[in-house]
Write a protein that holds these residues in place. Structure first.
Motif, PDB file in Angstrom:
ATOM      1  N   HIS A  34      71.245   3.849  77.430  1.00 35.12           N
ATOM      2  CA  HIS A  34      71.180   2.260  76.837  1.00 35.12           C
ATOM      3  C   HIS A  34      70.830   2.623  76.061  1.00 35.12           C
ATOM      4  O   HIS A  34      70.949   1.893  74.858  1.00 35.12           O
ATOM      5  N   THR A  35      70.878   4.002  75.097  1.00 35.85           N
ATOM      6  CA  THR A  35      71.256   4.092  73.354  1.00 35.85           C
ATOM      7  C   THR A  35      72.168   4.608  73.466  1.00 35.85           C
ATOM      8  O   THR A  35      72.832   4.431  71.817  1.00 35.85           O
ATOM      9  N   LEU A  36      72.590   5.920  74.181  1.00 36.51           N
ATOM     10  CA  LEU A  36      73.492   6.863  72.874  1.00 36.51           C
ATOM     11  C   LEU A  36      75.211   5.992  73.027  1.00 36.51           C
ATOM     12  O   LEU A  36      75.316   5.216  74.165  1.00 36.51           O
ATOM     13  N   PHE A  37      75.796   5.802  71.819  1.00 37.47           N
ATOM     14  CA  PHE A  37      76.571   5.324  71.773  1.00 37.47           C
ATOM     15  C   PHE A  37      76.112   3.703  71.471  1.00 37.47           C
ATOM     16  O   PHE A  37      77.657   3.368  71.962  1.00 37.47           O
ATOM     17  N   HIS A  38      75.353   3.233  71.237  1.00 39.28           N
ATOM     18  CA  HIS A  38      74.845   1.365  71.394  1.00 39.28           C
ATOM     19  C   HIS A  38      74.948   1.536  70.419  1.00 39.28           C
ATOM     20  O   HIS A  38      74.636   2.204  68.783  1.00 39.28           O
ATOM     21  N   TRP A  39      74.771   0.114  69.474  1.00 38.33           N
ATOM     22  CA  TRP A  39      75.206  -0.190  68.240  1.00 38.33           C
ATOM     23  C   TRP A  39      74.025   0.153  67.726  1.00 38.33           C
ATOM     24  O   TRP A  39      73.708   0.904  66.015  1.00 38.33           O
ATOM     25  N   ASP A  40      72.170   0.780  68.163  1.00 36.51           N
ATOM     26  CA  ASP A  40      71.350   1.115  67.388  1.00 36.51           C
ATOM     27  C   ASP A  40      71.528   2.531  67.228  1.00 36.51           C
ATOM     28  O   ASP A  40      70.913   3.359  66.396  1.00 36.51           O
ATOM     29  N   PHE A  41      72.510   3.211  68.026  1.00 33.71           N
ATOM     30  CA  PHE A  41      72.323   4.700  68.105  1.00 33.71           C
ATOM     31  C   PHE A  41      72.679   5.387  66.736  1.00 33.71           C
ATOM     32  O   PHE A  41      73.062   6.227  66.151  1.00 33.71           O
ATOM     33  N   PHE A  42      74.017   4.044  66.522  1.00 31.26           N
ATOM     34  CA  PHE A  42      75.483   4.167  65.224  1.00 31.26           C
ATOM     35  C   PHE A  42      74.377   4.042  64.498  1.00 31.26           C
ATOM     36  O   PHE A  42      74.579   4.490  62.836  1.00 31.26           O
ATOM     37  N   LEU A  43      73.714   2.731  64.293  1.00 31.57           N
ATOM     38  CA  LEU A  43      72.566   2.418  63.036  1.00 31.57           C
ATOM     39  C   LEU A  43      71.584   3.400  62.690  1.00 31.57           C
ATOM     40  O   LEU A  43      71.760   3.829  61.207  1.00 31.57           O
ATOM     41  N   SER A  44      70.886   4.620  63.867  1.00 34.90           N
ATOM     42  CA  SER A  44      70.276   5.295  63.335  1.00 34.90           C
ATOM     43  C   SER A  44      70.700   6.753  62.415  1.00 34.90           C
ATOM     44  O   SER A  44      70.770   7.453  62.191  1.00 34.90           O
ATOM     45  N   LEU A  45      72.207   6.596  62.832  1.00 34.21           N
ATOM     46  CA  LEU A  45      72.904   7.837  62.769  1.00 34.21           C
ATOM     47  C   LEU A  45      73.463   7.323  61.512  1.00 34.21           C
ATOM     48  O   LEU A  45      73.427   8.912  60.484  1.00 34.21           O
ATOM     49  N   PHE A  46      73.535   6.744  60.961  1.00 31.09           N
ATOM     50  CA  PHE A  46      73.615   6.339  59.613  1.00 31.09           C
ATOM     51  C   PHE A  46      73.117   6.088  58.869  1.00 31.09           C
ATOM     52  O   PHE A  46      73.531   6.967  57.606  1.00 31.09           O
ATOM     53  N   LEU A  47      71.577   5.972  59.267  1.00 31.18           N
ATOM     54  CA  LEU A  47      70.663   6.243  58.461  1.00 31.18           C
ATOM     55  C   LEU A  47      70.016   7.238  57.972  1.00 31.18           C
ATOM     56  O   LEU A  47      69.432   8.391  57.412  1.00 31.18           O
TER      57      LEU A  47
END
Length: 186
Positions: A34-47
């Motif tokens: 439910h998290t890996l490779f979803h929008w919130d994962f990518f936002l967190s990675l970006f941050l």
């Protein structure tokens, strides 16, 4: 093997650790689906990546060691406090880059230390108290509220008004550490 603790006490503590391990295992499976490779994962990675890239570009090269010393203090302190806060149910995070401790890598390891390091190097003659207010206000009243609005940060038994003085003190200590001049030879 006989220990000083005694096998009964060791078995009791083992019971609690098995509960923690099972909870982490369940969360890992949730994170994986439910998290890996979803929008919130990518936002967190970006941050997690962008603040360090910006720091690398805008840092004062001659002050790098001092800034990193202060930044590592911020990392250690905020990740430790974040661990305690999540462990005691004061808040939790969604959209994590990694399903493990520290609680939220972009906040503890990237945004907060880079913010402190940039404030320390920008106009170094300015009052550390003013910069501490900027750091505390920006982190508590802008950062935490923004992360809450996005849904990455959920306060359960906490208030941003508690965070403000903690961030202020963290900045003042980091600022003081960045000014340290008495290091002995190794």
């Amino acid at each position: 093997m006989d220990t000083l603790q005694g096998s009964h006490r060791i078995n009791e503590v083992d019971h609690f650790y098995k509960k923690v391990i099972e909870a982490h295992r369940e969360y890992f499976h949730y994170w994986l689906h439910h998290t890996l490779f979803h929008w919130d994962f990518f936002l967190s990675l970006f941050l997690a990546v962008v603040p360090w890239v910006l720091w690398f570009i805008f840092r004062h090269k001659e002050s790098r060691d001092r800034l990193l010393f202060a930044g590592f203090f911020v990392i250690i302190t905020t990740s430790w406090l974040d661990f305690w806060g999540t462990m005691y149910g004061l808040w939790f995070y969604t959209g994590k880059v990694l399903p493990s401790m520290p609680s939220f890598i972009p906040w503890d390891f990237c945004l907060l230390p880079v913010f402190v390091m940039l404030l320390i190097q920008y106009k170094p003659i300015r009052s550390p108290y003013l910069k501490g207010l900027i750091f505390a206000g920006g982190s508590a009243f802008i950062g935490e509220l923004l992360f809450q609005w996005i849904g990455l940060y959920v306060m359960t038994n906490w208030s941003i008004f508690y965070s403000f003085p903690i961030y202020f003190v963290i900045y003042l200590i980091a600022h003081r550490l960045s000014k340290a001049s008495h290091f002995a030879e190794v």
